[in-house]
Enzyme design. Structure first.
Site, PDB file in Angstrom:
ATOM      1  N   TYR A  52       0.848  -1.191   0.000  1.00 37.04           N
ATOM      2  CA  TYR A  52       0.000   0.000   0.000  1.00 37.04           C
ATOM      3  C   TYR A  52       0.884   1.242   0.000  1.00 37.04           C
ATOM      4  O   TYR A  52       1.770   1.380   0.854  1.00 37.04           O
ATOM      5  CB  TYR A  52      -0.932   0.045   1.216  1.00 37.04           C
ATOM      6  CG  TYR A  52      -1.787   1.284   1.167  1.00 37.04           C
ATOM      7  CD1 TYR A  52      -2.829   1.375   0.248  1.00 37.04           C
ATOM      8  CD2 TYR A  52      -1.516   2.385   1.967  1.00 37.04           C
ATOM      9  CE1 TYR A  52      -3.588   2.524   0.143  1.00 37.04           C
ATOM     10  CE2 TYR A  52      -2.268   3.533   1.875  1.00 37.04           C
ATOM     11  CZ  TYR A  52      -3.301   3.599   0.957  1.00 37.04           C
ATOM     12  OH  TYR A  52      -4.044   4.763   0.842  1.00 37.04           O
ATOM     13  N   HIS A 101       2.781 -40.831  20.836  1.00 38.28           N
ATOM     14  CA  HIS A 101       4.035 -40.138  20.578  1.00 38.28           C
ATOM     15  C   HIS A 101       5.210 -41.043  20.962  1.00 38.28           C
ATOM     16  O   HIS A 101       6.191 -41.164  20.210  1.00 38.28           O
ATOM     17  CB  HIS A 101       4.115 -38.831  21.391  1.00 38.28           C
ATOM     18  CG  HIS A 101       3.373 -37.688  20.793  1.00 38.28           C
ATOM     19  ND1 HIS A 101       2.014 -37.680  20.661  1.00 38.28           N
ATOM     20  CD2 HIS A 101       3.809 -36.507  20.276  1.00 38.28           C
ATOM     21  CE1 HIS A 101       1.621 -36.538  20.106  1.00 38.28           C
ATOM     22  NE2 HIS A 101       2.706 -35.818  19.860  1.00 38.28           N
ATOM     23  N   ASP A 156      14.694   8.161   4.988  1.00 39.96           N
ATOM     24  CA  ASP A 156      13.412   8.166   4.269  1.00 39.96           C
ATOM     25  C   ASP A 156      13.594   7.862   2.789  1.00 39.96           C
ATOM     26  O   ASP A 156      12.678   7.338   2.149  1.00 39.96           O
ATOM     27  CB  ASP A 156      12.740   9.532   4.410  1.00 39.96           C
ATOM     28  CG  ASP A 156      11.744   9.565   5.554  1.00 39.96           C
ATOM     29  OD1 ASP A 156      11.553   8.521   6.200  1.00 39.96           O
ATOM     30  OD2 ASP A 156      11.164  10.639   5.806  1.00 39.96           O
ATOM     31  N   ASN A 211      -2.682   6.419   7.068  1.00 39.78           N
ATOM     32  CA  ASN A 211      -3.320   7.132   8.174  1.00 39.78           C
ATOM     33  C   ASN A 211      -3.990   6.141   9.133  1.00 39.78           C
ATOM     34  O   ASN A 211      -3.866   4.925   8.981  1.00 39.78           O
ATOM     35  CB  ASN A 211      -4.318   8.169   7.641  1.00 39.78           C
ATOM     36  CG  ASN A 211      -5.421   7.517   6.811  1.00 39.78           C
ATOM     37  OD1 ASN A 211      -5.727   6.331   6.957  1.00 39.78           O
ATOM     38  ND2 ASN A 211      -6.018   8.292   5.927  1.00 39.78           N
ATOM     39  N   SER A 231       3.318   9.505  11.006  1.00 38.48           N
ATOM     40  CA  SER A 231       4.761   9.635  11.225  1.00 38.48           C
ATOM     41  C   SER A 231       5.088  10.350  12.526  1.00 38.48           C
ATOM     42  O   SER A 231       4.313  11.165  13.026  1.00 38.48           O
ATOM     43  CB  SER A 231       5.397  10.400  10.064  1.00 38.48           C
ATOM     44  OG  SER A 231       5.275   9.674   8.877  1.00 38.48           O
ATOM     45  N   GLU A 248       9.175   6.189  16.241  1.00 39.53           N
ATOM     46  CA  GLU A 248       9.423   5.630  14.907  1.00 39.53           C
ATOM     47  C   GLU A 248      10.840   6.000  14.466  1.00 39.53           C
ATOM     48  O   GLU A 248      11.614   5.159  14.031  1.00 39.53           O
ATOM     49  CB  GLU A 248       8.397   6.196  13.928  1.00 39.53           C
ATOM     50  CG  GLU A 248       8.615   5.756  12.488  1.00 39.53           C
ATOM     51  CD  GLU A 248       7.714   6.490  11.515  1.00 39.53           C
ATOM     52  OE1 GLU A 248       7.535   5.985  10.398  1.00 39.53           O
ATOM     53  OE2 GLU A 248       7.193   7.572  11.859  1.00 39.53           O
ATOM     54  N   HIS A 249      11.173   7.283  14.562  1.00 41.03           N
ATOM     55  CA  HIS A 249      12.519   7.780  14.249  1.00 41.03           C
ATOM     56  C   HIS A 249      13.106   8.428  15.493  1.00 41.03           C
ATOM     57  O   HIS A 249      12.433   9.215  16.160  1.00 41.03           O
ATOM     58  CB  HIS A 249      12.480   8.838  13.135  1.00 41.03           C
ATOM     59  CG  HIS A 249      11.773   8.401  11.894  1.00 41.03           C
ATOM     60  ND1 HIS A 249      10.469   8.751  11.627  1.00 41.03           N
ATOM     61  CD2 HIS A 249      12.191   7.658  10.843  1.00 41.03           C
ATOM     62  CE1 HIS A 249      10.112   8.241  10.458  1.00 41.03           C
ATOM     63  NE2 HIS A 249      11.131   7.567   9.968  1.00 41.03           N
ATOM     64  N   HIS A 291       4.126  15.607   7.305  1.00 38.98           N
ATOM     65  CA  HIS A 291       3.481  14.406   6.772  1.00 38.98           C
ATOM     66  C   HIS A 291       1.959  14.483   6.882  1.00 38.98           C
ATOM     67  O   HIS A 291       1.247  14.010   5.997  1.00 38.98           O
ATOM     68  CB  HIS A 291       3.982  13.153   7.499  1.00 38.98           C
ATOM     69  CG  HIS A 291       5.137  12.493   6.819  1.00 38.98           C
ATOM     70  ND1 HIS A 291       5.035  11.931   5.564  1.00 38.98           N
ATOM     71  CD2 HIS A 291       6.414  12.298   7.214  1.00 38.98           C
ATOM     72  CE1 HIS A 291       6.208  11.422   5.218  1.00 38.98           C
ATOM     73  NE2 HIS A 291       7.056  11.626   6.200  1.00 38.98           N
ATOM     74  N   GLN A 340     -10.251   0.904   1.778  1.00 42.03           N
ATOM     75  CA  GLN A 340     -10.846   0.064   0.727  1.00 42.03           C
ATOM     76  C   GLN A 340      -9.785  -0.715  -0.053  1.00 42.03           C
ATOM     77  O   GLN A 340     -10.034  -1.836  -0.495  1.00 42.03           O
ATOM     78  CB  GLN A 340     -11.715   0.897  -0.226  1.00 42.03           C
ATOM     79  CG  GLN A 340     -11.004   2.020  -0.957  1.00 42.03           C
ATOM     80  CD  GLN A 340     -10.992   3.334  -0.171  1.00 42.03           C
ATOM     81  OE1 GLN A 340     -11.115   3.331   1.053  1.00 42.03           O
ATOM     82  NE2 GLN A 340     -10.856   4.439  -0.874  1.00 42.03           N
ATOM     83  N   GLN A 366       8.967  15.707   9.645  1.00 43.48           N
ATOM     84  CA  GLN A 366       7.944  14.737  10.023  1.00 43.48           C
ATOM     85  C   GLN A 366       6.597  15.394  10.252  1.00 43.48           C
ATOM     86  O   GLN A 366       5.552  14.825   9.948  1.00 43.48           O
ATOM     87  CB  GLN A 366       8.378  13.983  11.282  1.00 43.48           C
ATOM     88  CG  GLN A 366       9.565  13.073  11.070  1.00 43.48           C
ATOM     89  CD  GLN A 366       9.368  12.125   9.897  1.00 43.48           C
ATOM     90  OE1 GLN A 366       8.548  11.220   9.953  1.00 43.48           O
ATOM     91  NE2 GLN A 366      10.091  12.344   8.820  1.00 43.48           N
ATOM     92  N   GLU A 397       3.892 -36.955  29.640  1.00 41.68           N
ATOM     93  CA  GLU A 397       2.752 -36.126  29.221  1.00 41.68           C
ATOM     94  C   GLU A 397       1.515 -36.956  28.933  1.00 41.68           C
ATOM     95  O   GLU A 397       0.463 -36.408  28.593  1.00 41.68           O
ATOM     96  CB  GLU A 397       3.120 -35.302  27.983  1.00 41.68           C
ATOM     97  CG  GLU A 397       4.115 -34.182  28.276  1.00 41.68           C
ATOM     98  CD  GLU A 397       4.311 -33.237  27.108  1.00 41.68           C
ATOM     99  OE1 GLU A 397       4.813 -32.128  27.345  1.00 41.68           O
ATOM    100  OE2 GLU A 397       3.959 -33.599  25.961  1.00 41.68           O
TER     101      GLU A 397
END
Length: 425
Positions: free
Chosen positions: A124, A415, A356, A209, A233, A322-323, A258, A186, A255, A410
């Site tokens: 995306y 087994h 970036d 977003n 961001s 994030e940064h 953004h 969507q 940033q 067990e």
């Protein structure tokens, strides 16, 4: 912007809060979008293009002629810049490849792991207020290196029903299989469920977003994996007396521009740097084309004066940015203290913009505090790890008694028998 001088630790919990919409408001919208895409497929996407992006799109798929036309619409200089960035990103991500190592855990018992590419991935790419063609490089390059067979890209069209030409050019040179004109939640729904044109994928990548982040979370209900919760961001800058206020301000604004829901945090131990950086932000903001958007982001942002770099590092680890930019002289003395961050930039000249675009590291990173438990996108993000093992006759004889005892303890006698029957033979 909010200004704090020497805040006490008991106030930190308030300072690390991100600007978010109420979850119940978003989740209802996301559910409706998924239902509409499931019911009407491409027709729903075309209608959403009209409703959310004011775009008329006769069809969803981008044609080869549109890609060729786009290549002719961008300058040779930009093409060269994109190719150079692609080369650096490929070089860094190629270094992450690992050789197969067979380990003999017990004599005659061999175990190892092998990578297998995720066959179908969806990318995306935000394209609304800023067409992030750089994100195409960050996602499609490692997807190709990993060997993904099908790379699907979705991005919103402009009002003319067109995709930004730089996005299409980057998609072409990075080996994207198909590009589709669909954005927002969507697009995530389409890649999760499939439509007449868009195939369903196994894993979805890419920032967006809060609606895109919520849609990616919702997609997991349909057996689709996601890279991480990568939302609005954010950057946190830690500065000492040797920092350059103009540089710090530029990084903060890079940033903030953004989007309205971005957030920036500035922390310094020096009062002069503190005041000069705030002044530089105000001065540089006025010259930005996206100053209105950056101003909104700054309303949710904090400028903090603190006593020590150690305290600033502790705050940063709680915030988990994030940064993270360490605009301090002896940054190598503090890198070991970084526990929670998506990507770290060291010294006055390591601007966040380098990561970036073109230094080679990936800019698809965890936000909203998720750097506490997520990593940024890497080559590993596009592969699965499959374990293999081979036991020789001697290997089973050496390990068999251990397995039998554990299985019996067990209460799993079938087994145990799977081992015993072999040992008796």
């Amino acid at each position: 912007m909010k200004i704090y001088r020497y805040p006490t630790q008991d106030t930190w919990a308030d300072l690390i809060e991100r600007p978010v919409l109420k979850q119940e408001e978003i989740s209802g919208i996301i559910k409706e979008i998924f239902q509409e895409v499931a019911k009407n497929g491409d027709r729903a996407l075309i209608e959403f293009n009209k409703r959310f992006d004011k775009a008329e799109t006769g069809s969803i798929a981008v044609t080869p002629s549109e890609i060729e036309e786009a290549e002719n619409r961008i300058s040779d200089d930009l093409k060269q810049a994109i190719r150079e960035a692609k080369e650096n990103i490929a070089q860094f991500h190629t270094s992450q490849e690992q050789e197969i190592r067979k380990i003999e855990t017990t004599r005659g018992v061999f175990c190892w792991r092998e990578n297998r590419a995720i066959e179908k991935v969806g990318i995306y790419i935000p394209g609304g207020t800023a067409p992030l063609f750089s994100t195409v490089l960050m996602l499609a390059v490692p997807a190709n290196l990993a060997g993904c067979k099908e790379i699907i890209l979705c991005t919103p069209p402009d009002k003319n029903g067109k995709i930004n030409p730089a996005i299409l050019y980057a998609a072409k040179i990075c080996g994207v299989s198909r590009v589709f004109k669909s954005g927002g939640a969507q697009a995530i729904a389409a890649m999760s469920l499939g439509t007449e044109s868009i195939p369903e994928v196994y894993k979805i990548f890419g920032p967006g977003n809060q609606f895109v982040v919520a849609a990616k979370d919702y997609a997991q209900r349909f057996g689709v994996a996601i890279d991480m919760p990568a939302g609005p961001s954010e950057v946190l800058v830690i500065a000492d007396e040797n920092a350059v206020p103009e540089f710090c301000a530029a990084d903060l604004l890079s940033q903030a521009e953004h989007g309205n829901d971005s957030q920036v945090i500035f922390i310094t131990t020096d009062l002069e740097v503190f005041n000069e950086t705030i002044e530089a932000v105000d001065r540089q903001l006025k010259a930005l084309p996206r100053n209105e958007m950056a101003s909104k982001a700054l309303e949710n942002s904090s400028f903090i004066l603190t006593d020590t770099i150690d305290a600033a590092m502790e705050f940063s680890n709680l915030y988990a940015p994030e940064h993270l930019i360490l605009a301090i002289e002896n940054f190598d003395q503090y890198t070991a203290q970084v526990r929670n961050a998506g990507s770290v930039f060291l010294g006055n000249y390591s601007c966040e913009s380098a990561g970036d675009y073109a230094s080679g590291t990936n800019h698809t990173l965890p936000t909203n505090g998720f750097a506490k438990n997520y990593s940024g996108v890497s080559l590993d993000s596009f592969v699965k790890k499959i374990t293999f093992q081979h036991l020789s006759r001697e290997g089973l004889q050496n390990l068999g008694k251990t397995i039998e005892l554990m299985a019996e303890a067990e209460g799993l006698f079938a087994h145990r028998n799977a081992v015993s029957i072999r040992l008796r033979s």
